[in-house]
Design an enzyme around this catalytic site. Sequence first.
Site, short mmCIF file in Angstrom:
data_model
loop_
_atom_site.label_atom_id
_atom_site.label_comp_id
_atom_site.label_asym_id
_atom_site.label_seq_id
_atom_site.Cartn_x
_atom_site.Cartn_y
_atom_site.Cartn_z
N GLU A 27 -3.13 1.87 0.98
CA GLU A 27 -1.79 1.85 1.59
C GLU A 27 -0.90 0.87 0.86
O GLU A 27 -1.36 -0.16 0.33
CB GLU A 27 -1.90 1.44 3.07
CG GLU A 27 -0.53 1.38 3.75
CD GLU A 27 -0.58 1.25 5.26
OE1 GLU A 27 -1.63 0.90 5.82
OE2 GLU A 27 0.47 1.51 5.88
N ASN A 176 1.15 9.72 10.64
CA ASN A 176 0.09 8.73 10.85
C ASN A 176 0.37 7.96 12.14
O ASN A 176 1.51 7.50 12.35
CB ASN A 176 0.07 7.73 9.67
CG ASN A 176 -0.84 6.55 9.94
OD1 ASN A 176 -2.06 6.67 9.87
ND2 ASN A 176 -0.26 5.41 10.29
N GLU A 177 -0.61 7.84 12.97
CA GLU A 177 -0.48 7.09 14.23
C GLU A 177 0.89 7.35 14.87
O GLU A 177 1.64 6.42 15.18
CB GLU A 177 -0.72 5.58 14.00
CG GLU A 177 -2.15 5.30 13.59
CD GLU A 177 -2.58 3.83 13.66
OE1 GLU A 177 -1.75 2.95 13.95
OE2 GLU A 177 -3.79 3.58 13.43
N TYR A 242 -11.06 0.58 14.39
CA TYR A 242 -11.25 -0.77 13.86
C TYR A 242 -12.08 -1.56 14.86
O TYR A 242 -11.84 -1.47 16.06
CB TYR A 242 -9.90 -1.47 13.65
CG TYR A 242 -9.09 -0.87 12.52
CD1 TYR A 242 -9.40 -1.16 11.20
CD2 TYR A 242 -8.02 -0.02 12.78
CE1 TYR A 242 -8.66 -0.60 10.15
CE2 TYR A 242 -7.28 0.54 11.74
CZ TYR A 242 -7.61 0.25 10.43
OH TYR A 242 -6.89 0.79 9.40
N GLU A 294 -9.27 6.08 9.10
CA GLU A 294 -9.20 4.61 8.95
C GLU A 294 -10.35 4.03 9.77
O GLU A 294 -10.45 4.34 10.96
CB GLU A 294 -7.87 4.05 9.46
CG GLU A 294 -6.69 4.42 8.59
CD GLU A 294 -5.36 3.83 9.07
OE1 GLU A 294 -5.37 2.73 9.66
OE2 GLU A 294 -4.33 4.47 8.84
N GLN A 348 -9.24 -1.13 3.86
CA GLN A 348 -8.60 -0.38 2.80
C GLN A 348 -9.33 -0.68 1.48
O GLN A 348 -10.16 -1.59 1.44
CB GLN A 348 -7.15 -0.77 2.71
CG GLN A 348 -6.40 -0.43 4.01
CD GLN A 348 -4.88 -0.56 3.89
OE1 GLN A 348 -4.33 -0.89 2.85
NE2 GLN A 348 -4.19 -0.31 4.99
#
Length: 499
Positions: A27, A176-177, A242, A294, A348
């Site tokens: 990213e 995204n999101e 996460y 992710e 990432q």
Amino acid sequence: MEEVRITIKPDSPIGTISPRLYGHFAEHLGRCCYDGLFLKPTSAPVPNQKGFRTDVLEALKNMPMPLLRWPGGCYADHYHWRDGIGPVEHRPRRLGMSCGEIVEDDNRLGTHEFLWFCEQTGAEPYLAGNVGTGSPQEMCDWLEYCNSALDTTLTRLRRANGAEKPFGVKLWGVGNENWGCGGNFDARDYALEYRRYATMLRHIDPHVELVACGFDEPWNRTLLQTLRNHVDTIDHLSVHRYWHGEGGELDPSEKVSYRLFTEAALTEAFIQQTADIIRVELGERRRVGVALDEWGIWHPEARLQFDPSKRGGPYEQVSTLRDALAAALVLEGFHRQCRVLSLANLAQVVNVLHAPIQTRGAAMWRTPTYHVFQLHAPHIGATALEVEVQASLLPYGDELRCVTATASLDKEDNLTLTILNLHLDQPASVHFGGTEGRVLFEAQLLTADSPHDNPLAHNSAEQPNAVMPRPIKATESTQGGYLVNLPKHSMATFRLKRK
Ligand code: AHR
């Protein structure tokens, strides 16, 4: 010493471990893309190829990196692809925005540069489109620019910019999101927007695979119910995971370590739950994969505000052996879920969050997570096998065993077994069976002296090889199979070929 028995079941295949499960994520955030992958004007003058750091490029080739998602993340919903093509000196300067970061962005790393990098490293590209501030037309144009073989103004532009042949990008994320940074949509509104984007994108290239933005259970159900009559528009459902690792990146306490392993292990249940929702909502009408695009550990220290004496940029953290073992635990779950998990991207790839590679000025080092991925390489593309493990439970682990394992069989009939000893104090005496007719030809161990040391074992610019794989001995057992003593807090990969 913990006594452990592992039985590999070569006759119980689970499915193919797609290379896409070993994907990564780049990213435009902090020092991931600029400075980490690609030099910016203020970067240290290091050897590079077309602006990409040669040391990072070579390390990623060897990891390997079969899939790479770009340019975000939250950055994607502000990104306009036209800003990143054509002569660099003519590219506009914009605000580069993601996760609260606002920086000057001269767009020197754009579509052609990214796709060149993918070609060099052998990564399949996965592009994330802009729903937040973009339009279906803008994303359709990007797709036409990348993939069309016809003679149009956009494809002439691509050719003029140096790409005669279409890039043939298969994977496209629609935002995204979008439940958060990507526009704060509610699920139904996003579903309708997705349907519009996906319908139009399919007209441009019917062969692309489209990724819809998922989230939690209510969002996913509403999204899929709204798309029920247009299920052909969706191929993958994106979800993120996460772990927040209470305690901090270097906190050596036992409770923090075991809680982190437990949190990481729950990623598998999250994949299963997402797959169940897809099954219930779509039934037999469409196979839609879970795209965990992710994942990784996000320590409390990795935030926008950072202390420059301790780290090189925002969202950076020390990447320890403990984090690497947590990642290995998740990869085992990916193998078990390979029939429903269609792709996954560690977040990432350089410097930011759970990075396999870190840089500081001219220095570059591989984190223990890099070594986990490299030791897992033989599993990529192989058939995941059922494995039975008899071991005791971890002290804080609820249902987590102190030793876990995964195995696979590749096309050349080689068997690979990876074993994890998560215990912080106990080595394990392991017997592994199910290896009849095969002989061990390689065995590598990843560990470090004490998981209670403060700071925890990790690599750095000063000590790039503090945590490195090394050979481990396994001996043939008189009962068949092999015996090995696995140190506490370690991972080992064993490779066996036909006799
Ligand atoms: O990976 C960092 C950020 O985490 C991404 O930009 C966003 O998608 C997620 O919230």
